[in-house]
Write an enzyme that holds these catalytic residues in place. Structure first.
Site, PDB file in Angstrom:
ATOM      1  N   LYS A 234       9.328  10.425  15.445  1.00 50.21           N
ATOM      2  CA  LYS A 234       8.952   9.521  16.630  1.00 50.21           C
ATOM      3  C   LYS A 234      10.006   9.716  17.638  1.00 50.21           C
ATOM      4  O   LYS A 234      10.013   9.728  18.572  1.00 50.21           O
ATOM      5  CB  LYS A 234       9.435   8.040  15.857  1.00 50.21           C
ATOM      6  CG  LYS A 234       8.218   7.212  15.168  1.00 50.21           C
ATOM      7  CD  LYS A 234       8.823   6.122  14.709  1.00 50.21           C
ATOM      8  CE  LYS A 234       7.977   5.206  14.027  1.00 50.21           C
ATOM      9  NZ  LYS A 234       7.114   4.530  14.716  1.00 50.21           N
TER      10      LYS A 234
ATOM     11  N   ASN B 127      17.558   8.203   3.079  1.00 52.12           N
ATOM     12  CA  ASN B 127      18.367   8.160   4.014  1.00 52.12           C
ATOM     13  C   ASN B 127      19.904   8.423   3.291  1.00 52.12           C
ATOM     14  O   ASN B 127      20.126   7.893   2.432  1.00 52.12           O
ATOM     15  CB  ASN B 127      18.518   6.559   4.623  1.00 52.12           C
ATOM     16  CG  ASN B 127      19.327   6.636   6.096  1.00 52.12           C
ATOM     17  OD1 ASN B 127      19.830   7.427   6.274  1.00 52.12           O
ATOM     18  ND2 ASN B 127      19.438   5.476   6.634  1.00 52.12           N
TER      19      ASN B 127
ATOM     20  N   CYS C 135      25.832   5.982  11.131  1.00 54.88           N
ATOM     21  CA  CYS C 135      25.217   7.509  10.898  1.00 54.88           C
ATOM     22  C   CYS C 135      25.952   8.594  11.859  1.00 54.88           C
ATOM     23  O   CYS C 135      25.832   9.591  11.299  1.00 54.88           O
ATOM     24  CB  CYS C 135      23.897   7.403  10.708  1.00 54.88           C
ATOM     25  SG  CYS C 135      22.984   6.094   9.623  1.00 54.88           S
TER      26      CYS C 135
ATOM     27  N   GLU D  68      30.179   5.321   6.048  1.00 59.90           N
ATOM     28  CA  GLU D  68      29.943   4.222   6.234  1.00 59.90           C
ATOM     29  C   GLU D  68      29.836   3.434   4.754  1.00 59.90           C
ATOM     30  O   GLU D  68      29.291   2.329   4.611  1.00 59.90           O
ATOM     31  CB  GLU D  68      28.829   3.694   7.181  1.00 59.90           C
ATOM     32  CG  GLU D  68      27.362   4.280   6.804  1.00 59.90           C
ATOM     33  CD  GLU D  68      26.556   3.847   7.915  1.00 59.90           C
ATOM     34  OE1 GLU D  68      26.194   2.702   8.389  1.00 59.90           O
ATOM     35  OE2 GLU D  68      25.740   4.719   8.361  1.00 59.90           O
TER      36      GLU D  68
ATOM     37  N   ASP E 215       0.680  -1.192  -0.086  1.00 58.42           N
ATOM     38  CA  ASP E 215      -0.070  -0.063   0.053  1.00 58.42           C
ATOM     39  C   ASP E 215       0.902   1.249  -0.046  1.00 58.42           C
ATOM     40  O   ASP E 215       1.694   1.360   0.917  1.00 58.42           O
ATOM     41  CB  ASP E 215      -0.786  -0.085   1.230  1.00 58.42           C
ATOM     42  CG  ASP E 215      -1.918   1.275   1.396  1.00 58.42           C
ATOM     43  OD1 ASP E 215      -2.001   2.102   0.361  1.00 58.42           O
ATOM     44  OD2 ASP E 215      -2.571   1.148   2.588  1.00 58.42           O
TER      45      ASP E 215
ATOM     46  N   SER F  28      23.853   3.496  14.545  1.00 52.68           N
ATOM     47  CA  SER F  28      23.528   2.165  14.911  1.00 52.68           C
ATOM     48  C   SER F  28      25.065   1.426  15.537  1.00 52.68           C
ATOM     49  O   SER F  28      25.965   1.835  15.080  1.00 52.68           O
ATOM     50  CB  SER F  28      23.166   1.226  13.794  1.00 52.68           C
ATOM     51  OG  SER F  28      21.756   1.611  13.491  1.00 52.68           O
TER      52      SER F  28
ATOM     53  N   HIS G 205      18.242  12.924  13.555  1.00 48.03           N
ATOM     54  CA  HIS G 205      18.678  12.030  12.438  1.00 48.03           C
ATOM     55  C   HIS G 205      17.636  11.381  11.810  1.00 48.03           C
ATOM     56  O   HIS G 205      16.684  11.007  12.364  1.00 48.03           O
ATOM     57  CB  HIS G 205      19.579  10.999  13.163  1.00 48.03           C
ATOM     58  CG  HIS G 205      20.019   9.901  12.364  1.00 48.03           C
ATOM     59  ND1 HIS G 205      20.364  10.323  10.976  1.00 48.03           N
ATOM     60  CD2 HIS G 205      19.998   8.709  12.290  1.00 48.03           C
ATOM     61  CE1 HIS G 205      21.000   8.781  10.302  1.00 48.03           C
ATOM     62  NE2 HIS G 205      20.271   8.067  11.163  1.00 48.03           N
TER      63      HIS G 205
ATOM     64  N   SER H  68      16.651  -1.493  15.821  1.00 49.25           N
ATOM     65  CA  SER H  68      17.286  -0.213  15.380  1.00 49.25           C
ATOM     66  C   SER H  68      16.344   1.089  15.984  1.00 49.25           C
ATOM     67  O   SER H  68      16.716   2.055  16.461  1.00 49.25           O
ATOM     68  CB  SER H  68      17.465  -0.125  13.965  1.00 49.25           C
ATOM     69  OG  SER H  68      16.482   0.077  13.228  1.00 49.25           O
TER      70      SER H  68
ATOM     71  N   THR I  57      13.943   2.571   2.430  1.00 49.47           N
ATOM     72  CA  THR I  57      14.655   3.563   3.216  1.00 49.47           C
ATOM     73  C   THR I  57      15.907   3.876   2.576  1.00 49.47           C
ATOM     74  O   THR I  57      16.820   4.277   3.217  1.00 49.47           O
ATOM     75  CB  THR I  57      14.649   3.214   4.615  1.00 49.47           C
ATOM     76  OG1 THR I  57      15.429   2.148   5.092  1.00 49.47           O
ATOM     77  CG2 THR I  57      13.325   3.134   5.344  1.00 49.47           C
TER      78      THR I  57
HETATM   79  N1  COA Z   1      -0.847   3.047   5.602  1.00 50.16           N
HETATM   80  C1  COA Z   1      -0.260   3.895   6.637  1.00 50.16           C
HETATM   81  N2  COA Z   1       0.577   3.540   7.376  1.00 50.16           N
HETATM   82  C2  COA Z   1       1.057   2.229   7.461  1.00 50.16           C
HETATM   83  C3  COA Z   1       0.369   1.348   6.540  1.00 50.16           C
HETATM   84  C4  COA Z   1      -0.616   1.617   5.526  1.00 50.16           C
HETATM   85  N3  COA Z   1      -1.067   1.082   4.834  1.00 50.16           N
HETATM   86  N4  COA Z   1       1.077   0.204   6.752  1.00 50.16           N
HETATM   87  C5  COA Z   1       1.858   0.122   7.667  1.00 50.16           C
HETATM   88  N5  COA Z   1       2.017   1.520   8.095  1.00 50.16           N
HETATM   89  C6  COA Z   1       2.705   2.223   9.271  1.00 50.16           C
HETATM   90  C7  COA Z   1       2.925   1.538  10.258  1.00 50.16           C
HETATM   91  O1  COA Z   1       1.905   1.480  11.157  1.00 50.16           O
HETATM   92  C8  COA Z   1       4.331   2.046  10.716  1.00 50.16           C
HETATM   93  O2  COA Z   1       4.140   3.317  11.401  1.00 50.16           O
HETATM   94  P1  COA Z   1       4.347   3.458  13.051  1.00 50.16           P
HETATM   95  O3  COA Z   1       5.780   2.991  13.360  1.00 50.16           O
HETATM   96  O4  COA Z   1       4.294   4.951  13.213  1.00 50.16           O
HETATM   97  O5  COA Z   1       3.166   2.570  13.705  1.00 50.16           O
HETATM   98  C9  COA Z   1       5.339   2.173   9.542  1.00 50.16           C
HETATM   99  O6  COA Z   1       4.270   2.494   8.467  1.00 50.16           O
HETATM  100  C10 COA Z   1       6.237   1.235   9.256  1.00 50.16           C
HETATM  101  O7  COA Z   1       5.368  -0.065   9.229  1.00 50.16           O
HETATM  102  P2  COA Z   1       6.226  -1.295   9.915  1.00 50.16           P
HETATM  103  O8  COA Z   1       5.159  -2.299   9.562  1.00 50.16           O
HETATM  104  O9  COA Z   1       6.787  -1.172  11.097  1.00 50.16           O
HETATM  105  O10 COA Z   1       7.307  -1.249   8.580  1.00 50.16           O
HETATM  106  P3  COA Z   1       8.383  -2.415   8.413  1.00 50.16           P
HETATM  107  O11 COA Z   1       8.168  -3.795   9.187  1.00 50.16           O
HETATM  108  O12 COA Z   1       8.414  -2.617   6.832  1.00 50.16           O
HETATM  109  O13 COA Z   1       9.700  -1.711   8.627  1.00 50.16           O
HETATM  110  C11 COA Z   1      11.475  -0.081   9.373  1.00 50.16           C
HETATM  111  C12 COA Z   1       9.987  -0.308   8.692  1.00 50.16           C
HETATM  112  C13 COA Z   1      11.830   1.355   9.193  1.00 50.16           C
HETATM  113  C14 COA Z   1      11.843  -0.810  10.469  1.00 50.16           C
HETATM  114  C15 COA Z   1      12.249  -0.709   7.734  1.00 50.16           C
HETATM  115  O14 COA Z   1      12.005   0.100   6.721  1.00 50.16           O
HETATM  116  C16 COA Z   1      13.627  -0.966   8.077  1.00 50.16           C
HETATM  117  O15 COA Z   1      14.316  -1.771   8.481  1.00 50.16           O
HETATM  118  N6  COA Z   1      14.605   0.320   7.830  1.00 50.16           N
HETATM  119  C17 COA Z   1      16.097   0.332   7.861  1.00 50.16           C
HETATM  120  C18 COA Z   1      16.508   0.563   9.268  1.00 50.16           C
HETATM  121  C19 COA Z   1      16.165   1.857   9.999  1.00 50.16           C
HETATM  122  O16 COA Z   1      16.004   2.702   8.927  1.00 50.16           O
HETATM  123  N7  COA Z   1      16.132   2.060  11.111  1.00 50.16           N
HETATM  124  C20 COA Z   1      15.830   3.255  11.790  1.00 50.16           C
HETATM  125  C21 COA Z   1      16.875   3.441  12.945  1.00 50.16           C
HETATM  126  S1  COA Z   1      18.305   3.865  12.491  1.00 50.16           S
END
Ligand code: COA
Length: 398
Positions: free
Chosen positions: A242, A272, A111, A79, A29, A304, A233, A201, A152
């Site tokens: 968040k 990113n 980062c 990195e 979606d 990280s 960041h 993370s 990302t």
């Molecule tokens: N409509 C609107 N929002 C939606 C949705 C939809 N149809 N489906 C999911 N979402 C929202 C979720 O509720 C969540 O939001 P929230 O965290 O505010 O609740 C967000 O989208 C992400 O969904 P999630 O299921 O957690 O995504 P994911 O399992 O695909 O992982 C990351 C998200 C960021 C963990 C992933 O992209 C990742 O591993 N990125 C690399 C690491 C990173 O960037 N880490 C950050 C710290 S350094």
């Protein structure tokens, strides 16, 4: 004596990928990326771009304004390193034609390394205020396809000239730091994409934030209500929001989210950029309509593994005479967009080693390009010559 950022500039990669195209092609979606991650596009390098060319491009833009005669140190944070031994800064210094009387080093802690470089630079100029330090933070965030990290991805570089009597941002000495050994995101030496525990993370980012904030207060930092704007960041745009909500919850204070929003615009478009991400956020705020003369900005850096740091800077009156949003605006509007199929083909084509020679196609319009690898040595060139005969740098052979 005030110390801080005299001037700064950015660069991003030649291509862009739309997250709605990625979502449609992978049956996700699109609202998940648009609202869940708050990402619209990400930047992707052409084959003749890498962290060196992006970093050198950002640096050439800032040095065109500041000059380079006072630069005696170059710290290159990344990195997306191109060599396990040699600093990416050595390649960049050659492209930038820096003096041979320059100290060059590369920093790494995911980062966070851009902030490590900035703090080291401040230490150097405190000791020798007549000198300036060129800090380059440059990265290509490349995740494996069909993983949670794929949306990302991104790329970007920021170059900062750090010195005394800064015209842009005084960095205040109070700072809060926090580190712990956490396996949330890492990239072993023989892998081209990172291993990630996404949920961990997020937790690590937030935990390091409150840990760094408490340490900042313990070291005489300003109160929350004395900070006018925040840049956190941004591994993806929503993460900064968040983080800010966690700070609000932790302190029990009410802070308007409009103090965070102006710093989010560029990550939404470029994705990113690891070490550069916090500083692209800072540029986004400085380029915004907000009147920042004399305003204090809170900056949260996270890498990280993990290290977090919270510190502040005060925007110098008249800063608008220094900054220039021209390159960022052009990057948003002029990147060459890839279809999903083109993106996936380019992602696979970036998977190259150093065991075989190769020459890259000429694609980027940036001032510098990565020509290719010969006998294990990388070569770069200025991008003004009509043919590849103009290779000016085969400097890896020394
Ligand atoms: N409509 C609107 N929002 C939606 C949705 C939809 N149809 N489906 C999911 N979402 C929202 C979720 O509720 C969540 O939001 P929230 O965290 O505010 O609740 C967000 O989208 C992400 O969904 P999630 O299921 O957690 O995504 P994911 O399992 O695909 O992982 C990351 C998200 C960021 C963990 C992933 O992209 C990742 O591993 N990125 C690399 C690491 C990173 O960037 N880490 C950050 C710290 S350094």
């Amino acid at each position: 004596m005030k110390l801080g950022i005299v001037d700064m500039e950015m660069a991003t990669a030649h291509h862009s990928v739309s997250l709605s195209a990625l979502a449609h092609a992978t049956n996700v979606d699109p609202n998940k990326y648009r609202f869940g991650l708050r990402q619209e596009n990400f930047s992707m390098p052409a084959l003749d771009e890498d962290a060196v060319t992006l970093g050198a491009t950002a640096a050439s833009r800032v040095l065109a304004r500041t000059g380079k005669t006072a630069i005696r140190t170059l710290i290159f944070a990344t990195e997306s390193s191109v060599d396990q031994s040699k600093s990416a800064g050595v390649f960049a210094a050659d492209l930038l034609d820096l003096s041979v009387n320059t100290r060059i080093v590369e920093t790494k802690q995911a980062c966070y390394a851009g902030t490590a470089a900035l703090q080291m630079a401040l230490g150097i100029v405190a000791r020798n205020p007549q000198e300036q330090v060129l800090v380059i933070a440059s990265d290509i965030a490349r995740y494996a396809v069909n993983t949670a990290g794929e949306p990302t991805q991104g790329a970007g570089a920021v170059a900062m000239v750090v010195g005394a009597d800064p015209q842009l941002l005084e960095i205040e000495p109070q700072t809060g730091v926090w580190s712990a050994h956490i396996d949330d995101f890492w990239r072993p030496n023989d892998l081209s994409t990172p291993l990630v525990d996404g949920a961990r993370s997020l937790d690590a980012y937030l935990g390091a934030f409150t840990g760094a904030w408490e340490d900042y207060l313990a070291h005489g930092g300003a109160g929350l209500d004395e900070i006018d704007y925040f840049v956190h960041h941004q591994p993806f745009t929503k993460m900064a929001v968040k983080g800010h909500r966690r700070l609000v919850e932790h302190t029990g204070k009410l802070i308007d989210e409009q103090t965070v929003e102006p710093g989010l615009r560029y990550t939404t478009q470029f994705g990113n950029s690891y070490t550069a991400s916090l500083y692209l956020g800072l540029l986004s705020l400085l380029h915004s309509d907000a009147d920042l003369d004399g305003k204090r900005i809170g900056l949260y850096s996270y890498g990280s593994g993990a290290t977090g740091e919270f510190f502040t800077g005060v925007v110098q009156p008249g800063y608008r005479r220094v900054i220039d949003s021209h390159y960022a605006d052009a990057a948003i509007n002029e990147r060459e967009e890839l279809s999903f199929e083109e993106y996936r083909a380019l992602h696979a084509a970036h998977e190259r080693g150093s065991k075989h020679d190769y020459q890259n196609p000429r694609v980027t319009r940036a001032p510098f390009r990565f020509v290719g690898v010969r006998d294990g040595a990388r070569s770069y060139q200025r991008n003004t010559l009509p043919t590849d005969s103009g290779v000016i740098s085969t400097i890896n052979k020394s």
